[in-house]
Design a protein around this motif. Structure first.
Motif, PDB file in Angstrom:
ATOM      1  N   ARG A 207       0.777  -1.491  -0.121  1.00 19.83           N
ATOM      2  CA  ARG A 207      -0.333  -0.136  -0.004  1.00 19.83           C
ATOM      3  C   ARG A 207       0.675   1.331   0.248  1.00 19.83           C
ATOM      4  N   THR A 208       2.011   1.591   0.443  1.00 18.64           N
ATOM      5  CA  THR A 208       2.962   2.046   0.722  1.00 18.64           C
ATOM      6  C   THR A 208       4.188   1.735  -0.337  1.00 18.64           C
ATOM      7  N   ILE A 209       5.194   2.876  -1.080  1.00 16.75           N
ATOM      8  CA  ILE A 209       6.391   2.584  -1.021  1.00 16.75           C
ATOM      9  C   ILE A 209       7.531   2.359  -0.304  1.00 16.75           C
ATOM     10  N   THR A 210       7.347   1.370  -0.282  1.00 16.73           N
ATOM     11  CA  THR A 210       8.194   0.611   0.756  1.00 16.73           C
ATOM     12  C   THR A 210       9.194  -0.168   0.489  1.00 16.73           C
ATOM     13  N   ASP A 211      10.325  -0.977   0.891  1.00 13.46           N
ATOM     14  CA  ASP A 211      10.902  -2.682   1.231  1.00 13.46           C
ATOM     15  C   ASP A 211      10.516  -3.414  -0.079  1.00 13.46           C
ATOM     16  N   LYS A 212      10.719  -3.471  -0.828  1.00 16.19           N
ATOM     17  CA  LYS A 212      10.592  -5.084  -1.940  1.00 16.19           C
ATOM     18  C   LYS A 212       9.312  -4.159  -2.096  1.00 16.19           C
ATOM     19  N   THR A 213       9.390  -2.987  -2.529  1.00 19.97           N
ATOM     20  CA  THR A 213       7.756  -2.384  -3.408  1.00 19.97           C
ATOM     21  C   THR A 213       8.771  -2.110  -5.088  1.00 19.97           C
ATOM     22  N   VAL A 214       7.275  -3.055  -5.283  1.00 14.07           N
ATOM     23  CA  VAL A 214       7.170  -2.536  -7.505  1.00 14.07           C
ATOM     24  C   VAL A 214       6.382  -1.177  -7.385  1.00 14.07           C
ATOM     25  N   PHE A 215       6.144  -0.447  -7.862  1.00  9.96           N
ATOM     26  CA  PHE A 215       5.941   0.590  -8.475  1.00  9.96           C
ATOM     27  C   PHE A 215       5.510   0.928  -9.955  1.00  9.96           C
ATOM     28  N   LEU A 216       4.550   1.588 -10.232  1.00  9.45           N
ATOM     29  CA  LEU A 216       4.402   2.419 -11.692  1.00  9.45           C
ATOM     30  C   LEU A 216       4.448   3.647 -11.340  1.00  9.45           C
ATOM     31  N   SER A 217       5.713   4.498 -12.317  1.00  8.64           N
ATOM     32  CA  SER A 217       5.677   5.552 -12.434  1.00  8.64           C
ATOM     33  C   SER A 217       5.497   6.675 -13.566  1.00  8.64           C
ATOM     34  N   VAL A 218       4.478   7.880 -13.501  1.00  8.50           N
ATOM     35  CA  VAL A 218       3.819   8.317 -15.014  1.00  8.50           C
ATOM     36  C   VAL A 218       4.295   9.952 -14.597  1.00  8.50           C
ATOM     37  N   TYR A 219       4.803  10.526 -15.371  1.00 10.39           N
ATOM     38  CA  TYR A 219       4.386  11.704 -15.284  1.00 10.39           C
ATOM     39  C   TYR A 219       4.320  12.834 -16.376  1.00 10.39           C
TER      40      TYR A 219
ATOM     41  N   GLY B 232      17.278   4.797 -14.171  1.00  8.27           N
ATOM     42  CA  GLY B 232      17.715   5.220 -13.590  1.00  8.27           C
ATOM     43  C   GLY B 232      18.368   5.121 -11.758  1.00  8.27           C
ATOM     44  N   LEU B 233      19.322   4.951 -11.368  1.00  8.10           N
ATOM     45  CA  LEU B 233      19.336   3.814  -9.965  1.00  8.10           C
ATOM     46  C   LEU B 233      19.839   5.041  -9.398  1.00  8.10           C
ATOM     47  N   THR B 234      18.829   4.696  -7.960  1.00  7.12           N
ATOM     48  CA  THR B 234      19.297   5.496  -6.677  1.00  7.12           C
ATOM     49  C   THR B 234      19.135   5.551  -5.353  1.00  7.12           C
ATOM     50  N   TYR B 235      20.156   6.348  -5.011  1.00  2.53           N
ATOM     51  CA  TYR B 235      21.413   5.716  -4.246  1.00  2.53           C
ATOM     52  C   TYR B 235      20.654   6.233  -2.864  1.00  2.53           C
ATOM     53  N   ARG B 236      19.856   6.137  -1.446  1.00  2.00           N
ATOM     54  CA  ARG B 236      19.829   7.083  -0.413  1.00  2.00           C
ATOM     55  C   ARG B 236      20.806   6.402   0.828  1.00  2.00           C
ATOM     56  N   LEU B 237      20.859   7.522   0.885  1.00  3.21           N
ATOM     57  CA  LEU B 237      22.336   7.684   2.166  1.00  3.21           C
ATOM     58  C   LEU B 237      21.470   7.162   3.418  1.00  3.21           C
ATOM     59  N   LYS B 238      22.108   6.428   4.105  1.00  8.12           N
ATOM     60  CA  LYS B 238      21.309   6.168   5.301  1.00  8.12           C
ATOM     61  C   LYS B 238      21.281   7.187   6.002  1.00  8.12           C
ATOM     62  N   ARG B 239      20.631   7.359   7.489  1.00  7.55           N
ATOM     63  CA  ARG B 239      20.290   8.536   8.189  1.00  7.55           C
ATOM     64  C   ARG B 239      18.187   8.228   9.518  1.00  7.55           C
ATOM     65  N   LYS B 240      19.528   8.656  10.173  1.00  5.64           N
ATOM     66  CA  LYS B 240      18.362   8.018  11.842  1.00  5.64           C
ATOM     67  C   LYS B 240      17.149   9.563  11.766  1.00  5.64           C
ATOM     68  N   GLY B 241      15.424   8.725  12.224  1.00  4.17           N
ATOM     69  CA  GLY B 241      14.771   9.533  12.549  1.00  4.17           C
ATOM     70  C   GLY B 241      14.296   9.875  11.033  1.00  4.17           C
ATOM     71  N   ASN B 242      13.685   8.618  10.430  1.00  4.89           N
ATOM     72  CA  ASN B 242      13.075   9.836   9.149  1.00  4.89           C
ATOM     73  C   ASN B 242      12.198   8.287   8.744  1.00  4.89           C
ATOM     74  N   GLY B 243      11.352   7.969   9.485  1.00  4.62           N
ATOM     75  CA  GLY B 243      10.707   6.664   8.507  1.00  4.62           C
ATOM     76  C   GLY B 243       9.543   7.035   7.571  1.00  4.62           C
ATOM     77  N   LEU B 244       9.238   8.270   7.234  1.00  7.98           N
ATOM     78  CA  LEU B 244       7.923   8.282   6.166  1.00  7.98           C
ATOM     79  C   LEU B 244       8.213   8.143   5.038  1.00  7.98           C
ATOM     80  N   GLU B 245       7.304   7.500   4.618  1.00 11.70           N
ATOM     81  CA  GLU B 245       7.000   6.764   2.826  1.00 11.70           C
ATOM     82  C   GLU B 245       7.898   8.701   2.543  1.00 11.70           C
ATOM     83  N   LYS B 246       8.866   7.769   0.991  1.00 10.65           N
ATOM     84  CA  LYS B 246       9.076   8.597   0.722  1.00 10.65           C
ATOM     85  C   LYS B 246       9.399   8.634  -1.099  1.00 10.65           C
TER      86      LYS B 246
END
Length: 262
Positions: A165-177, A242-256
């Motif tokens: 239901r959210t874009i989190t670990d092991k999530t397949v998603f569609l993107s249209v813009y 496209g390949l994206t790497y997010r640096l690890k950071r504490k204190g942010n568990g919200l869906e991005k």
């Protein structure tokens, strides 16, 4: 049909409609071969202090993984007002080459600065991102001219996770813009960019996306010496990896949202 199935059908319909309109607009010019965009991004997500940022490198080729002619190097700093509003100031260096003679150096280079506002909407399943950007652009052409231009951009990006239901670990998603490019001093409508793709978020750090983008440039209608020339459009479709790497950071568990900074 449940709400999720209806949403997927709606996105598929809008995507097909946008593609048909795009190809109809570009039919005035000869068919061009497919190109390639390769995008690598490092993101620093905002934490409880709300500051974040990104750095990106991009390479484009005139053909499918051949005839390299263009690159971008970009970076910026962001500030999350809250979950739904984000501000950014960023800049970049852009270079365009003749792919048939790379040794001659760039045809032109550009230094760009931009200010940006992002508004996010998180619905039950579908997510929307509204991006507003104002750009300042300094060019240097091979003939020595150095023009300056401004540009305004607006992008509406929709995301739909498939297996969660959210874009989190092991999530397949569609993107249209769809994104429009506006020139404040005219011609007003300069460019349209439509993208449709699929992505996979492996974990909180790694995201990969594969899609197709069609970019259409417009020349204004003219009336000179009694001759009317209608608006002309030239377009090109490109495979986007496209390949994206997010640096690890504490204190942010919200869906991005896995949006591409381009």
């Amino acid at each position: 049909m449940n709400r999720f199935q209806f949403t997927l059908c709606l996105i598929a319909f809008l995507s097909a409609f946008s593609l048909s309109q795009t190809f109809a607009q570009t039919s005035l010019t000869p068919t061009t071969p497919w190109g390639t965009w390769l995008i690598g991004t490092i993101q620093l997500p905002a934490n409880e202090k709300k500051w974040g940022g990104f750095a990106e490198i991009q390479a484009r080729s005139n053909g499918m993984f051949r005839q390299y002619f263009y690159n971008e190097l970009k970076a910026g700093v962001s500030y999350d007002v809250d979950r739904n509003f984000s501000l950014m100031v960023a800049g970049g260096h852009y270079a365009t080459y003749d792919y048939q003679d790379l040794s001659a150096g760039p045809l032109n280079t550009e230094k760009r600065l931009w200010e940006q506002l992002i508004i996010n909407q998180y619905l039950s399943r579908i997510k929307f991102e509204h991006r507003y950007r104002v750009e300042q652009r300094w060019f240097t052409f091979r003939d020595g001219t150095t023009p300056y231009r401004n540009r305004i951009r607006y992008r509406l990006n929709a995301f739909v996770p498939i297996n969660n239901r959210t874009i989190t670990d092991k999530t397949v998603f569609l993107s249209v813009y769809d994104e429009i490019f506006l020139n404040p001093i005219g011609p007003t409508f300069e460019r349209n960019r439509f993208y449709a793709g699929i992505g996979y978020q492996l974990d909180k750090q790694w995201i990969v996306q594969l899609g197709v983008v069609n970019q259409t440039n417009y020349n204004p209608a003219t009336f000179e010496s009694g001759v009317f020339t209608p608006q002309m459009a030239s377009g090109k479709s490109n495979v986007v990896v496209g390949l994206t790497y997010r640096l690890k950071r504490k204190g942010n568990g919200l869906e991005k949202l896995p949006s591409q900074p381009d």
